[in-house]
Write a protein that holds these residues in place. Structure first.
Motif, short mmCIF file in Angstrom:
data_model
loop_
_atom_site.label_atom_id
_atom_site.label_comp_id
_atom_site.label_asym_id
_atom_site.label_seq_id
_atom_site.Cartn_x
_atom_site.Cartn_y
_atom_site.Cartn_z
N ILE A 77 0.83 -1.20 0.00
CA ILE A 77 0.00 0.00 0.00
C ILE A 77 0.86 1.26 0.00
O ILE A 77 0.67 2.17 -0.80
N LYS A 78 1.82 1.31 0.92
CA LYS A 78 2.62 2.52 1.10
C LYS A 78 3.97 2.15 1.69
O LYS A 78 4.07 1.21 2.48
N TYR A 79 5.00 2.90 1.32
CA TYR A 79 6.31 2.67 1.92
C TYR A 79 7.09 3.97 1.98
O TYR A 79 6.83 4.92 1.24
N SER A 80 8.05 3.99 2.89
CA SER A 80 8.91 5.14 3.08
C SER A 80 10.21 4.65 3.70
O SER A 80 10.44 3.44 3.79
N MET A 81 11.04 5.55 4.17
CA MET A 81 12.27 5.15 4.85
C MET A 81 11.98 4.58 6.24
O MET A 81 12.87 4.02 6.88
N CYS A 82 10.73 4.72 6.68
CA CYS A 82 10.37 4.28 8.04
C CYS A 82 9.32 3.19 8.09
O CYS A 82 8.97 2.72 9.18
N ASN A 83 8.79 2.79 6.95
CA ASN A 83 7.75 1.76 6.99
C ASN A 83 7.56 1.10 5.64
O ASN A 83 7.88 1.67 4.58
N ILE A 84 7.05 -0.13 5.69
CA ILE A 84 6.49 -0.80 4.51
C ILE A 84 5.13 -1.31 4.94
O ILE A 84 5.01 -2.09 5.88
N ASP A 85 4.10 -0.83 4.27
CA ASP A 85 2.73 -1.12 4.64
C ASP A 85 2.08 -1.96 3.56
O ASP A 85 2.18 -1.64 2.37
N ALA A 86 1.40 -3.04 3.95
CA ALA A 86 0.84 -3.95 2.95
C ALA A 86 -0.38 -4.68 3.49
O ALA A 86 -0.60 -4.76 4.71
N GLU A 87 -1.16 -5.21 2.57
CA GLU A 87 -2.23 -6.15 2.90
C GLU A 87 -1.74 -7.53 2.50
O GLU A 87 -1.20 -7.72 1.41
N VAL A 88 -1.92 -8.50 3.41
CA VAL A 88 -1.30 -9.81 3.24
C VAL A 88 -2.33 -10.92 3.40
O VAL A 88 -3.17 -10.88 4.30
N ASN A 89 -2.24 -11.91 2.53
CA ASN A 89 -3.07 -13.12 2.63
C ASN A 89 -2.13 -14.32 2.67
O ASN A 89 -1.42 -14.58 1.70
#
Length: 273
Positions: A81-93
């Protein structure tokens, strides 16, 4: 299924790469999140391949600082969904009947004066998905002085800001098994500072979805941070079926058969219906 998270403090030498491969060999994670890789994209793609993974998202380091990566196996569905130098955000199955969940690999800003930016980032990420939410990584913060040993006391308000952020978005700590502290700083005078900077937090909805989830703090001498291994589902134990007793008709020809059967019956070795 398991998930690995590790602030590896650089993957530029074979020692730390081998340590990562060994953790993966033992724990067999389907997904793993790395922080402070201090590596560019080309090198991280080689790391991914060496670890036996084909899919992933890489956030290259800025010079010799930072760097994130999220890698996953073929059977795992991941929508970043979104990423930066401080996070990786995702939806996971995970593909094992548990459906989709919201996963955030998180790295709190190491600069105390910018810690509020980290909590504002969590606020933003909380609204990116409607699925049950799990956050794993190095938050660079503690919730109380019991999570610290050595060095100066953490300011109370600084810890309270972290607690308030977790409470505000319904995130609670999953607890752990293993060493109490996840980070070690060796001072030049020989003294040490130990803190629990790495953790896993989740919403109630996530814990209902994965009621058997258990976090393990693993020891490592390759980084000043310990790897985290989150076991989402216990392995199914297949019960052993008792051996079926077959009576052989030929035994009736033995003159001692009746005596043996009668004795066994009296001792309760045969189960009646």
């Amino acid at each position: 299924m398991s998930l690995l998270s590790w602030n590896c403090r650089g993957l530029g030498n074979s020692h730390i790469v081998n340590a990562l491969k060994e953790v993966i060999r033992i724990e067999k994670p389907k997904i793993f999140f790395l922080m402070e890789t201090k590596s560019n994209r080309d090198w991280m793609e080689k790391i991914r391949d060496r670890c036996g993974f084909k899919h992933g998202l890489i956030v290259p380091s800025m010079g010799n600082s930072g760097g994130l990566a999220l890698f996953w196996k073929d059977e795992i569905q991941v929508n970043v969904i979104k990423y930066s130098m401080c996070n990786i955000d995702a939806e996971v199955n995970s593909g094992d009947g548990y459906g989709w969940s919201h996963l955030t690999g998180f790295y709190g800003n190491p600069d105390t004066s910018r810690r509020t930016e980290s909590w504002n980032l969590l606020k933003y990420l909380s609204g990116l998905s409607q699925f049950p939410w799990l956050v794993i990584g190095d938050f660079n913060e503690i919730v109380g002085l019991s999570e610290k040993e050595g060095g100066a006391d953490r300011p109370t308000q600084q810890m309270q800001n972290f607690i308030d952020t977790l409470n505000c978005y319904g995130l609670h700590d999953l607890g752990f098994t293993g060493p109490k502290f996840t980070w070690l700083y060796q001072k030049v005078d020989g003294s040490q500072i130990r803190e629990r900077l790495d953790r896993v937090v989740a919403t109630v909805e996530w814990t209902i979805k994965f009621p058997q989830a258990k976090l393990f703090h693993k020891s490592s001498s390759s980084s000043d941070h310990n790897p985290l291994v989150l076991q989402l589902v216990k392995e199914k134990i297949i019960p052993k079926h008792p051996k079926i007793f077959w009576f052989e008709a030929m035994w009736l020809k033995d003159s001692s058969c009746e005596e043996v059967v009668t004795s066994a019956w009296d001792e309760g070795l045969f189960m009646g219906s």
